[in-house]
Scaffold this active site. Structure first.
Site, PDB file in Angstrom:
ATOM      1  CG  HIS A  33      -4.713  -0.043   5.478  1.00  0.00           C
ATOM      2  ND1 HIS A  33      -5.778  -0.045   5.376  1.00  0.00           N
ATOM      3  CD2 HIS A  33      -4.038  -1.394   4.975  1.00  0.00           C
ATOM      4  CE1 HIS A  33      -6.102  -1.025   4.832  1.00  0.00           C
ATOM      5  NE2 HIS A  33      -5.257  -2.052   4.716  1.00  0.00           N
ATOM      6  CD  GLU A  78      -2.874  -1.173   0.183  1.00  0.00           C
ATOM      7  OE1 GLU A  78      -2.993  -0.227  -0.571  1.00  0.00           O
ATOM      8  OE2 GLU A  78      -3.818  -2.085   0.583  1.00  0.00           O
ATOM      9  CG  HIS A  97      -7.324  -5.095   7.751  1.00  0.00           C
ATOM     10  ND1 HIS A  97      -6.594  -6.266   7.193  1.00  0.00           N
ATOM     11  CD2 HIS A  97      -6.976  -4.294   6.662  1.00  0.00           C
ATOM     12  CE1 HIS A  97      -6.139  -6.100   5.885  1.00  0.00           C
ATOM     13  NE2 HIS A  97      -6.303  -4.785   5.617  1.00  0.00           N
ATOM     14  CG  HIS A 145      -9.008  -3.107   2.231  1.00  0.00           C
ATOM     15  ND1 HIS A 145      -8.340  -3.041   1.159  1.00  0.00           N
ATOM     16  CD2 HIS A 145      -8.203  -3.536   3.358  1.00  0.00           C
ATOM     17  CE1 HIS A 145      -7.072  -3.257   1.523  1.00  0.00           C
ATOM     18  NE2 HIS A 145      -7.071  -3.685   2.480  1.00  0.00           N
TER      19      HIS A 145
HETATM   20  P1  13P Z   1       1.217  -5.554   3.138  1.00  0.00           P
HETATM   21  O1  13P Z   1       1.543  -6.595   3.728  1.00  0.00           O
HETATM   22  O2  13P Z   1       1.806  -5.444   1.759  1.00  0.00           O
HETATM   23  O3  13P Z   1       1.534  -4.102   3.922  1.00  0.00           O
HETATM   24  O4  13P Z   1      -0.391  -5.575   2.781  1.00  0.00           O
HETATM   25  C1  13P Z   1      -1.376  -5.747   3.932  1.00  0.00           C
HETATM   26  C2  13P Z   1      -2.609  -5.105   3.858  1.00  0.00           C
HETATM   27  O5  13P Z   1      -3.485  -4.682   4.624  1.00  0.00           O
HETATM   28  C3  13P Z   1      -3.019  -4.535   2.313  1.00  0.00           C
HETATM   29  O6  13P Z   1      -3.929  -3.692   2.183  1.00  0.00           O
HETATM   30 ZN    ZN Z   2      -5.235  -3.968   4.080  1.00  0.00          ZN
END
Ligand code: 13P
Ligand code: ZN
Length: 267
Positions: free
Chosen positions: A142, A119, A144, A214
């Site tokens: 970022h 990302e 989840h 996401h």
């Molecule tokens: P990466 O392992 O490349 O950081 O990706 C994790 C992710 O949450 C992609 O949206």
């Molecule tokens: Zn992600």
């Protein structure tokens, strides 16, 4: 091998803060496998010795041109690396990159050639915007969060500021400590430039945005404060979901009660 952190207390402190937050993301259950990523702008801690460090990778384009990032340095989680590993061994699961003079590619400089997060386009676009706005922010996360991602599957929540008002109304602190609310980014392919562009469009107005189906992205002066913003929103989402699980629609604070907070906290 000598680490870039050696004899650099401020840089060490900043990387340790990333590791601490990575541990929280894992403990929260928001970081399955390699889920989520963190980047921090460390340019202010970079000395001439770092500037002279030879690259340990070829130049790698990141898919956008971001002229303000020319010569900037970032510590980034590695792609496919686990948050829980980043928490324990940050320099083995992340790396320091230097943005090249074209503002469109980077090279890895330390400690190991760990390729940064997939990302990266979104992260670097966020950093470019933070620099442009002059807000002094240095961190982008970022992650989840289960509850917020679940809520993003309901079209009724995705209208402008619908979720913001709902989440604000669950507990006074969310109104106070996440005063800009939650922006919504329509579903886009993970790691795409399209997602990066949509993210910064929303972040012009918010400090936290929800990537439909996401995750979330947050920016802040440092990584702890970026985390706090997500944490208060996720707390509100938990309260909402607990009430629903108990079989009722929560009443929520009234608009008048929220406006009163706005006054009191000077929001
Ligand atoms: P990466 O392992 O490349 O950081 O990706 C994790 C992710 O949450 C992609 O949206
Ligand atoms: Zn992600």
């Amino acid at each position: 091998m000598k680490s870039i952190l050696e004899n650099r207390p401020e840089l060490t402190r900043r990387v340790e803060e990333v590791a601490e937050v990575a541990g929280y993301l894992w403990q929260k259950g928001w970081a399955e496998r390699n889920g989520g990523n963190i980047t921090i702008n460390i340019t202010a801690c970079v000395d001439d010795d770092i500037r002279r460090m030879p690259p340990i990778s070829d130049p790698i384009p990141f898919g956008m041109t971001l002229p303000r990032l020319k010569g900037c340095y970032f510590f980034c989680k590695g792609t496919n690396r686990r948050m829980r590993d980043l928490a324990r061994r940050p320099m083995e699961n992340g790396s320091v990159i230097r943005i090249l003079d074209d503002g469109a590619s980077y090279e890895i400089v330390a400690d190991e050639p760990v390729r940064p997060t997939s990302e990266l386009a979104s992260h670097l676009a966020m950093h470019e915007q933070m620099i442009a706005s002059g807000n002094g922010y240095t961190a982008a996360i970022h992650t989840h969060p289960i509850n917020l991602v679940a809520m993003s599957h309901n079209r009724a929540f995705l209208g402008k500021d619908t979720l913001t008002r709902l989440l604000w109304s669950m507990i006074p602190e969310t109104r106070a400590f996440c005063p800009k609310g939650l922006g919504i980014v329509p579903y886009a392919m993970p790691s795409s430039v399209e997602l990066a562009r949509a993210t910064v469009r929303e972040l012009a107005e918010y400090d936290v945005v929800l990537w439909e189906k996401h995750g979330v992205c947050a920016v802040g002066p440092d990584v702890m404060q970026a985390f706090d913003q997500i944490d208060v929103l996720a707390k509100s989402a938990d309260i909402y979901l607990s009430a629903r699980a108990m079989g009722f629609e929560p009443e929520g604070m009234t608009d008048a009660q929220m406006d009163e907070l706005k006054e009191a906290f000077g929001l």
